[in-house]
Design a protein around this motif. Structure first.
Motif, short mmCIF file in Angstrom:
data_model
loop_
_atom_site.label_atom_id
_atom_site.label_comp_id
_atom_site.label_asym_id
_atom_site.label_seq_id
_atom_site.Cartn_x
_atom_site.Cartn_y
_atom_site.Cartn_z
N THR A 168 8.97 4.20 7.26
CA THR A 168 8.12 3.22 7.95
C THR A 168 6.72 3.77 8.14
OG1 THR A 168 10.06 2.31 9.08
CG2 THR A 168 7.91 1.81 10.03
N PHE A 169 6.62 5.04 8.50
CA PHE A 169 5.31 5.67 8.65
C PHE A 169 4.60 5.73 7.29
CE2 PHE A 169 7.92 7.22 12.12
CZ PHE A 169 7.09 7.14 13.22
N ALA A 170 5.35 6.04 6.25
CA ALA A 170 4.78 6.13 4.91
C ALA A 170 4.24 4.79 4.43
CB ALA A 170 5.82 6.67 3.93
N LYS A 171 4.88 3.71 4.84
CA LYS A 171 4.41 2.37 4.44
C LYS A 171 3.00 2.10 4.97
CE LYS A 171 7.03 -1.32 4.36
NZ LYS A 171 7.02 -1.67 2.92
N ILE A 172 2.68 2.67 6.12
CA ILE A 172 1.33 2.50 6.68
C ILE A 172 0.29 3.11 5.75
CG2 ILE A 172 -0.19 3.27 8.55
CD1 ILE A 172 2.24 2.94 10.43
N ARG A 173 0.58 4.31 5.24
CA ARG A 173 -0.37 4.97 4.33
C ARG A 173 -0.50 4.22 3.02
NH1 ARG A 173 -3.84 6.26 1.73
NH2 ARG A 173 -4.66 8.34 1.23
N ALA A 174 0.61 3.72 2.49
CA ALA A 174 0.55 2.95 1.25
C ALA A 174 -0.27 1.68 1.45
CB ALA A 174 1.97 2.62 0.78
N LYS A 175 -0.09 1.03 2.59
CA LYS A 175 -0.88 -0.17 2.91
C LYS A 175 -2.36 0.15 2.98
CE LYS A 175 -1.72 -1.05 6.96
NZ LYS A 175 -2.84 -0.68 7.86
N ALA A 176 -2.69 1.26 3.64
CA ALA A 176 -4.10 1.66 3.75
C ALA A 176 -4.72 1.85 2.37
CB ALA A 176 -4.21 2.96 4.56
N SER A 177 -3.98 2.46 1.47
CA SER A 177 -4.53 2.72 0.12
C SER A 177 -4.75 1.42 -0.64
CB SER A 177 -3.60 3.64 -0.66
OG SER A 177 -2.43 2.97 -1.10
N SER A 178 -3.86 0.45 -0.46
CA SER A 178 -4.03 -0.83 -1.16
C SER A 178 -5.25 -1.58 -0.65
CB SER A 178 -2.77 -1.69 -1.02
OG SER A 178 -2.59 -2.14 0.31
N HIS A 179 -5.59 -1.40 0.61
CA HIS A 179 -6.78 -2.04 1.16
C HIS A 179 -8.06 -1.33 0.68
CE1 HIS A 179 -4.52 -3.88 4.89
NE2 HIS A 179 -4.06 -4.31 3.74
N ALA A 180 -8.03 0.00 0.62
CA ALA A 180 -9.22 0.78 0.29
C ALA A 180 -9.65 0.63 -1.16
CB ALA A 180 -8.99 2.25 0.60
N VAL A 181 -8.75 0.17 -2.00
CA VAL A 181 -9.09 -0.04 -3.42
C VAL A 181 -10.38 -0.86 -3.56
CG1 VAL A 181 -8.37 -1.30 -5.50
CG2 VAL A 181 -6.76 0.22 -4.34
N HIS A 182 -10.57 -1.79 -2.64
CA HIS A 182 -11.71 -2.71 -2.72
C HIS A 182 -12.88 -2.31 -1.81
CE1 HIS A 182 -9.24 -5.23 -5.18
NE2 HIS A 182 -8.34 -5.37 -4.23
N ASN A 183 -12.86 -1.08 -1.27
CA ASN A 183 -13.94 -0.63 -0.39
C ASN A 183 -14.74 0.47 -1.07
OD1 ASN A 183 -15.64 0.10 1.65
ND2 ASN A 183 -14.05 0.64 3.13
N GLU A 184 -15.92 0.12 -1.54
CA GLU A 184 -16.74 1.07 -2.28
C GLU A 184 -17.27 2.20 -1.40
OE1 GLU A 184 -19.33 -1.94 -0.38
OE2 GLU A 184 -17.49 -2.04 -1.59
N LYS A 185 -17.15 2.08 -0.08
CA LYS A 185 -17.61 3.13 0.83
C LYS A 185 -16.49 4.08 1.27
CE LYS A 185 -21.47 0.38 2.70
NZ LYS A 185 -22.60 1.21 2.28
N ALA A 186 -15.26 3.85 0.81
CA ALA A 186 -14.12 4.67 1.20
C ALA A 186 -14.06 5.96 0.38
CB ALA A 186 -12.82 3.89 1.03
N ILE A 187 -13.54 7.01 0.99
CA ILE A 187 -13.45 8.30 0.30
C ILE A 187 -12.30 8.31 -0.71
CG2 ILE A 187 -12.03 9.32 2.15
CD1 ILE A 187 -13.47 11.97 1.65
#
Length: 393
Positions: A168-187
């Motif tokens: 369940t905790f790991a799903k949070i990180r996977a979700k974060a990565s799927s959102h950041a794909v479209h953020n050109e300012k993300a590391i």
């Protein structure tokens, strides 16, 4: 809010790894100039400024602001650990709401070094001394870095109370990565899976490396003003701060022998409740949120602290996908601290940048459709928590 507080302009630099950054003076000035351009005003309209950073000598705020202009205005330097950026925004908003000024600037920046956070001044008592000693006692982890074992311990506390699965905790990180794909300012912009997260090197009994935010460099800025000032200067009044609260630790932080409380659960819950009361809306009304996901464990417990899920209900909230697009509230569309990065002094203002653009409808592929109400949560151990609610006109 007694007086309508308009978010006039926002700015943010891309977040990058230590060593790939420009000096804090350059990053901070760039974020300010972006916010000024966004508001459509010159620096001479700013009447007070609040500059947030954690790692730096005194008056770094002046050093940054002087790159933009030297107008003699009050400049206040702010340090509230990881909630520093929102603390600067809290003070700027308060100055405008009180009527002391009509227009104020908040800027946050950080030039970090690689590696986990640690005490810098070791020849004097640490402000986190009691937090550290209680964490050692409750977790019996004497080897992990300070913040990792604190938040990892909070996640284990949730597991003990509610049986929360590691995945369940790991799903949070996977979700974060799927959102950041479209953020050109993300590391970090690469999408990863739950399996990737679980297989990364283990940092504590619960947390893997991919569940921990990276040290990052960057800057953010926001300009707030009164409605009358905005109308006088042709500033867009489409986004306002409808509620904001800062809390510090309660006695329950230490009295209850509970790792979730040691890392600020009660501060979060109290600040959120104040903001809901101020604004007249509830957690069920929030469309989009940027919350302090320094570790996956903190995002999970914060869902409950903010009222997005009942106590013990965060796991269901996550597995029902109520924390992403198409669900109850889109959390961290920017990728959050986990994927966007966490330059301590800039984080709160980067959250503001994301939410203001979401409410303006300017977020491109990560836009939350029809977003009208946005909630921001920024937490610093030691401690302070700032919760801010924005509304679109």
């Amino acid at each position: 809010m007694a007086n309508k507080i308009v978010v006039a302009g926002v700015g943010m630099t891309p977040f990058v790894k230590p060593g790939q950054n420009e000096p804090y003076t350059v990053m901070g000035a760039k974020a300010i100039n972006m916010a000024l351009a966004d508001a459509g005003i010159d620096y001479d309209k700013i009447q007070q400024a609040y500059a947030g950073y954690v790692y730096g000598d005194s008056t770094c705020g002046q050093r940054v602001l002087y790159e933009v202009g030297m107008s003699g205005i009050p400049i206040v330097n702010v340090n509230n650990n990881c909630s520093t950026g929102s603390s600067a925004l809290f003070l700027a908003r308060q100055a405008v709401e009180s009527g002391v000024v009509d227009c104020a600037l908040a800027v946050g920046f950080e030039q970090m070094t690689p590696g986990a956070l640690a005490d810098v001044w070791t020849d004097r008592p640490s402000p986190l001394g009691k937090f550290n000693s209680m964490t050692d006692e409750l977790t019996q982890d004497f080897t992990s870095p300070m913040a990792i074992k604190m938040f990892g311990g909070a996640g284990l506390e949730h597991q003990r109370k509610y049986g929360t699965k590691g995945e369940t905790f790991a799903k949070i990180r996977a979700k974060a990565s799927s959102h950041a794909v479209h953020n050109e300012k993300a590391i970090f912009r690469k999408e990863i899976t739950v399996e990737d997260v679980m297989e990364s090197p283990r940092m504590t009994t619960l947390l893997t490396r991919l569940q921990c935010c990276p040290p990052t460099c960057g800057a953010g800025a926001a300009i707030v003003c009164s409605e009358a000032f905005a109308k006088k200067h042709g500033i867009d009044t489409g986004v306002v701060i409808a509620g904001q609260a800062m809390t510090t630790d309660f006695s329950s932080t230490f009295d209850m022998n509970d790792m979730m409380r040691i890392v600020g659960y009660d501060m979060t819950a109290a600040a959120a409740q104040k903001v809901y009361e101020q604004s007249g809306v509830g957690p069920e009304d929030v469309d989009v949120a940027e919350l302090h996901d320094c570790f996956t464990a903190n995002e999970l417990i914060t869902y409950e602290g903010l009222g997005f899920a009942p106590e013990g209900g965060a796991e269901k909230f996550i597995w029902d996908a109520d924390n992403t697009y198409g669900g109850q509230v889109v959390t961290n569309p920017s990728g959050g601290l986990l994927s966007k990065g966490h330059p301590l002094g800039a984080t709160g203002l980067a959250q503001c940048y994301e939410l203001v653009n979401q409410l303006r409808g300017n977020s491109g592929k990560r836009q939350v459709e029809g977003a009208k109400i946005a909630l921001q949560h920024n937490l610093g151990l030691g401690g302070a928590c700032v919760v801010t609610l924005y509304q679109a006109a």
